[in-house]
Every structure is written in structure tokens, then in C-alpha cells.
Design an enzyme around this catalytic site. Structure first.
Site, PDB file in Angstrom:
ATOM      1  N   SER A 244       8.893  -0.340  10.664  1.00 45.77           N
ATOM      2  CA  SER A 244       8.278  -1.490   9.995  1.00 45.77           C
ATOM      3  C   SER A 244       8.941  -1.785   8.660  1.00 45.77           C
ATOM      4  O   SER A 244       9.343  -0.898   7.922  1.00 45.77           O
ATOM      5  CB  SER A 244       6.779  -1.208   9.822  1.00 45.77           C
ATOM      6  OG  SER A 244       6.362  -1.496   8.513  1.00 45.77           O
ATOM      7  N   LYS A 245       9.044  -3.062   8.399  1.00 51.86           N
ATOM      8  CA  LYS A 245       9.606  -3.564   7.152  1.00 51.86           C
ATOM      9  C   LYS A 245       8.811  -2.993   5.966  1.00 51.86           C
ATOM     10  O   LYS A 245       9.356  -2.594   4.948  1.00 51.86           O
ATOM     11  CB  LYS A 245       9.470  -5.094   7.187  1.00 51.86           C
ATOM     12  CG  LYS A 245      10.069  -5.788   6.020  1.00 51.86           C
ATOM     13  CD  LYS A 245      11.499  -6.166   6.305  1.00 51.86           C
ATOM     14  CE  LYS A 245      12.303  -6.110   5.055  1.00 51.86           C
ATOM     15  NZ  LYS A 245      13.658  -5.700   5.178  1.00 51.86           N
ATOM     16  N   ARG A 246       7.490  -2.973   6.153  1.00 49.55           N
ATOM     17  CA  ARG A 246       6.601  -2.521   5.089  1.00 49.55           C
ATOM     18  C   ARG A 246       6.891  -1.078   4.674  1.00 49.55           C
ATOM     19  O   ARG A 246       6.725  -0.696   3.535  1.00 49.55           O
ATOM     20  CB  ARG A 246       5.152  -2.626   5.558  1.00 49.55           C
ATOM     21  CG  ARG A 246       4.266  -3.409   4.647  1.00 49.55           C
ATOM     22  CD  ARG A 246       2.875  -3.618   5.252  1.00 49.55           C
ATOM     23  NE  ARG A 246       2.747  -3.254   6.651  1.00 49.55           N
ATOM     24  CZ  ARG A 246       2.283  -2.070   7.079  1.00 49.55           C
ATOM     25  NH1 ARG A 246       1.894  -1.159   6.238  1.00 49.55           N
ATOM     26  NH2 ARG A 246       2.195  -1.830   8.373  1.00 49.55           N
ATOM     27  N   GLY A 248       9.714   0.190   4.643  1.00 44.53           N
ATOM     28  CA  GLY A 248      11.065   0.264   4.087  1.00 44.53           C
ATOM     29  C   GLY A 248      12.160   0.304   5.147  1.00 44.53           C
ATOM     30  O   GLY A 248      13.329   0.516   4.832  1.00 44.53           O
ATOM     31  N   GLU A 254      20.619  -5.940   7.101  1.00 42.95           N
ATOM     32  CA  GLU A 254      20.804  -4.927   6.052  1.00 42.95           C
ATOM     33  C   GLU A 254      21.766  -3.829   6.515  1.00 42.95           C
ATOM     34  O   GLU A 254      22.592  -3.355   5.740  1.00 42.95           O
ATOM     35  CB  GLU A 254      19.455  -4.330   5.649  1.00 42.95           C
ATOM     36  CG  GLU A 254      18.622  -5.300   4.819  1.00 42.95           C
ATOM     37  CD  GLU A 254      17.207  -4.810   4.580  1.00 42.95           C
ATOM     38  OE1 GLU A 254      16.820  -4.666   3.418  1.00 42.95           O
ATOM     39  OE2 GLU A 254      16.480  -4.593   5.576  1.00 42.95           O
TER      40      GLU A 254
END
Ligand code: GLU
Length: 479
Positions: A244-246, A248, A254
């Protein structure tokens, strides 16, 4: 002509994450292996969460992975009329009904059901409204959503990965297919699109299985044949939580910016939830196309291990030609201010030779910048710690002598440079290391790097001689 047609259907609510990239890859491999089509559909109907500015970066990341698609991209946001037609048909034929319940009423209803430990599914209050009442309320301008009427019984389908799956219809509830503003919901739009676009197979993350039952129901209600579904395992973090992006976790772009190669990314992703049933791990995209077999998708979740991705990257860098590696390295060197585009264009052979020296040592292409600066810039300084060890006072003389020997060589090659250095060490009755370390530090400023003689030859005879003389003067000056 193969009847296989698959799609990747990203929602532009975030950048391309590894889960969607892996779904795209599996669909791509399945299509190409079977001579079918792979298409892209942008699922941008949720106007509150969709960000149009993310569409290009998502497509860019797919292009970067070389997952090229067929046909024009389909945008759900441009198809509302189509969904509207099917919603109308759904209502007219009695498979769906108007629901006038307000969001507040629905929340209250759910809370009460929970408090009474009942199933919080929709109560079907509006199903019992008479046709006259419905028409009157619509005429009066009251807002209504449209709900599918789920019959009693159960819904089943055969999943390529998990086999025959069944769900009780009581668990599906009468879900909304069109909001009160007329817009179709995700599950309805997806079915209409997959049907209209002739999608034969749907490979996607297993977090969509609940949706699949709802979608199968819509197919059945329309009398359409559903596509073949295969739900691939989720990609988890090493701590077993969902990527998850949340937390990190990085998106594909990226990783790209950090110097991961598309071939390495694709190779690594291909093995998350799929196996070629062989001990071999390293494959190119073309090889994967040849090998892909959907029956080898496994059902258990996969762990995304960045260390492993880096190991794959290292191997894929080694698989590149010097030319291709130079193409990637050139803009990085220019961006770092070590050289200019023009300088490199006229010295392409030199750049190729430089990258070839580092090819076996790079985990990321970007590391070439910090390691190879001295091949382009002459103003490097000597590593301080190495200087105390490798530049003792006597090194000044040794470097002057060695520079003289190198300057006298008619042909400056790995062999002749090594012979010259060995001969000098023997004459002076010193260990070769007494020459090798000062020489390396003199020409590069660093205590470590590629093989010394290859490095010297690449730098070229005049540059090496000049740098050694300069280092000798530097040592003398210190005293
Ligand atoms: N838009 C959905 C997602 O991003 C795609 C689901 C599907 O493949 O049907 O998860």
C-alpha cells in the site's frame, strides 16, 4: 484468429502500483502467448476519486514496462450513455428497481440491523413499492438509485485459479447498479464494458472475487456469457500486509526513477503468483510470452521483496549490451553535471567502454554516476582515508617512475600496462601493491573500482600519465 481478448482496467485514483502492473503483465502475457489482444480500459467513473492527471503517468508506466496494448484506449467516463441504456433495459425487464432510500436512511437501517445482530444487507423496502407509487415519486422529481434484484439461490462460477466457487445470494444483497444521478456503478459498468468489448478472460487480483459474484449475476440476468475469470493472489509486503501507498510502498514510476530496469521489474513481477515450473528465475519479456501458462498461476499470496527485485535488476543490467547501458547512463551523467550531451555524442565509444567496466557491479544503473565520475571530470579529490594509506611520501617517486614507464609504451594495453608495472616492482624489489594502490588513487581518487589495467586503458595513456604526475606533485607538495 485467436478469440482471446483481455484487458487491464486501471482506475486513475493513484499511480500504477505493483499489483496492477502485475495484473497487466499476466493479461499481456496471456494475450501474447495465445495470439490474442490486450487492451486498456480506464475506469474513471468515480468522479470523486478519479484524477485525470494520473491517466498519462499510468499509461507511461505501462509503456515503460513494454506492455504495449492493442486498439484504442476505452474511457469509462465517455460511455455513460451506453451504461444508461443498459440500466433502462434492466429496469424495464424487472431485473432492477428504483430505490428512493436516502443515504441517511440506509445508514440508520444498517446500524439498526447491526445492533439487532441481523444481516445488514439492504431491507428491500423499495422493492415493494407499487408501480404507480414509483412513477408518481419519479414525476415529483424525487431522486432514486437503481438496485439489482438478486433472486434467491446461489451464484457460481469456475475460476482458473481457485476452481469452482459458489456464494449464497443472500450475501450479495440488492446492490446499486446506478446512482441517483444516473451514473452506473463500477460492477455494472464493468460488465457492460467487458461484454461490449468482447473480453474473453479476466485476470485480476483476488480482492475482486466478491465483485465477480455480483458481476456474474448481472451477466446471468442479461443472458450473456460471462468471460472466464482468474483471480491472481495478492502481493503482500514482507510483514504480510497488503502492499500500500500509505505504508510507503513504491509505485512503478518510483522504481523506474530509482534505476530499476523494466525487464527486471517484469521478470520479478512475473514470478509473484506464477511459476514457469522450472528452477530458472531469469527471463526476458519475450521468453515469458513463450512460457506463460495460466494454469500455473498459484493461489497463495506472494511477498514483494525489494532485495530480490534488486538482485534481479543486477542480473538484468549484466544482460544488457554496452550500447543499451550507455543509452541509459548518458542522461544520468549529464544530469549529474559530469559531462554534456554534446561531449558524449562525440565520444560514444568511450562511454561504452566506461559502462562496460561497471556493468557487473551495478545494482542500479544510477550507481554509475557516483562510481564513474572521474572518467568525465578531472577535478576529483583523493579519498582522504585512502590517501593516508596509499600516498606515503615515497609514492611520489614511484608514481613519477611508473608514469614514465607508461609514457614510453608504444602500445598501451591491459597486458603492456601490467607488464610495465610488474617490471618496475621487480626492479625496485617492492610488492606490486605498493604501485597498484597509489596508481588507482592517482587516476580515480578512489580506493576501489574496476580492474586497474582495464581502467587505465579506458582512461587512455596520456590521461593516465598526466594524472600520475599530478598526484606525484601533490604528494611532494604535502611534505
Ligand atoms: N478498476 C479496477 C481496479 O483498478 C479493475 C478491476 C478489474 O480488472 O475488473 O482494481
Amino acid at each position: 484468429m485467436s478469440s482471446v481478448k483481455v484487458r487491464i482496467a486501471p482506475s486513475p485514483t493513484g499511480y500504477l502500483h505493483v499489483g496492477t502492473a502485475r495484473a497487466a503483465l499476466f493479461n499481456y502475457l496471456f494475450a501474447r502467448h495465445n495470439g490474442g489482444k490486450f487492451v486498456v480500459r480506464i475506469e474513471d467513473t468515480d468522479t470523486r476519486r478519479s484524477k485525470p492527471e494520473l491517466i498519462e503517468p499510468i499509461l507511461d508506466a505501462l509503456r515503460w514496462l513494454k506492455l504495449d496494448w492493442d486498439e484504442e484506449i476505452v474511457y469509462q467516463s465517455r460511455r455513460s450513455e451506453l451504461y444508461g441504456r443498459y440500466v433502462d433495459e434492466f429496469v424495464k425487464t424487472g431485473r432492477a428497481y428504483y430505490c428512493f432510500c436516502t443515504p441517511e436512511e440506509l445508514v440508520a437501517e444498517r446500524e439498526q440491523a447491526r445492533a439487532e445482530k441481523r444481516n445488514p444487507a439492504y431491507s428491500r423496502k423499495c422493492l415493494s413499492l407499487s408501480e404507480d407509487e414509483v412513477q408518481a415519486r419519479l414525476k415529483a422529481g424525487e431522486k432514486a438509485a437503481i438496485r439489482v434484484r438478486i433472486p434467491e439461490g446461489e451464484t457460481s462460477y469456475d475460476d482458473i485459479v481457485s476452481g469452482h466457487l459458489t456464494k449464497q445470494n443472500t450475501e450479495l444483497e440488492d446492490f446499486i447498479v446506478a446512482r441517483s444521478d444516473g451514473s452506473a456503478t463500477y460492477n455494472f459498468a464493468v460488465v457492460v464494458d467487458d461484454h461490449e468489448m468482447g473480453i474473453s478472460h479476466v485476470l485480476r487480483g483476488n480482492d475482486h472475487i466478491t465483485n465477480t459474484f455480483k458481476q456474474v449475476h448481472i451477466y446471468n440476468a442479461f443472458g450473456w456469457t460471462p468471460p472466464v475469470f482468474g483471480h491472481v493472489p495478492l502481493i503482500l509486503r514482507p510483514d504480510k500486509r497488503k502492499v500500500s501507498k500509505r505504508l510507503g510502498d513504491k509505485d512503478v514510476g518510483e522504481y523506474r526513477n530509482e534505476g530499476i530496469l523494466p525487464g527486471a521489474m517484469v521478470n520479478y513481477l512475473s514470478l509473484l503468483g506464477w511459476s514457469p515450473k522450472s528452477d530458472r528465475e531469469i527471463y526476458t519479456l519475450e521468453e515469458l510470452v513463450g512460457l506463460f501458462d495460466e494454469t500455473h498461476i498459484n493461489a497463495s499470496n506472494a511477498i514483494f521483496d525489494e532485495e530480490k527485485l534488486l538482485a534481479f535488476n543486477k542480473t538484468h543490467i549484466q544482460m544488457m549490451t554496452d550500447h543499451d547501458l550507455a543509452v541509459l547512463a548518458a542522461p544520468l551523467l549529464v544530469e549529474a553535471g559530469l559531462t554534456t550531451k554534446y561531449w558524449l555524442e562525440t565520444r560514444w565509444e568511450y562511454l561504452r567502454a566506461v559502462v562496460s567496466l561497471f556493468k557487473d557491479r551495478l545494482t542500479r544503473v544510477s550507481e554509475i554516476v557516483e562510481r564513474s565520475g572521474y572518467f568525465f571530470a578531472f577535478d576529483y579529490t583523493y579519498d582522504e582515508k585512502a590517501e593516508t594509506k596509499s600516498f606515503p611520501p615515497e609514492a611520489a617517486d614511484l608514481l613519477t617512475d611508473l608514469a614514465g614507464r607508461f609514457a614510453a609504451l608504444t602500445s598501451f594495453t591491459v597486458e603492456s600496462a601490467e607488464q610495465a608495472l610488474t617490471a618496475l616492482a621487480e626492479e625496485r624489489e617492492i610488492k606490486k601493491a605498493k604501485l597498484i594502490h597509489p596508481a588507482r588513487l592517482a587516476v580515480s581518487g578512489m580506493p576501489v573500482g574496476p580492474g586497474l589495467y582495464e581502467m587505465l586503458v579506458t582512461l587512455s595513456q596520456p590521461v593516465v600519465v598526466e594524472r600520475m604526475k599530478k598526484a606525484a606533485a601533490y604528494i611532494r607538495n604535502k611534505q
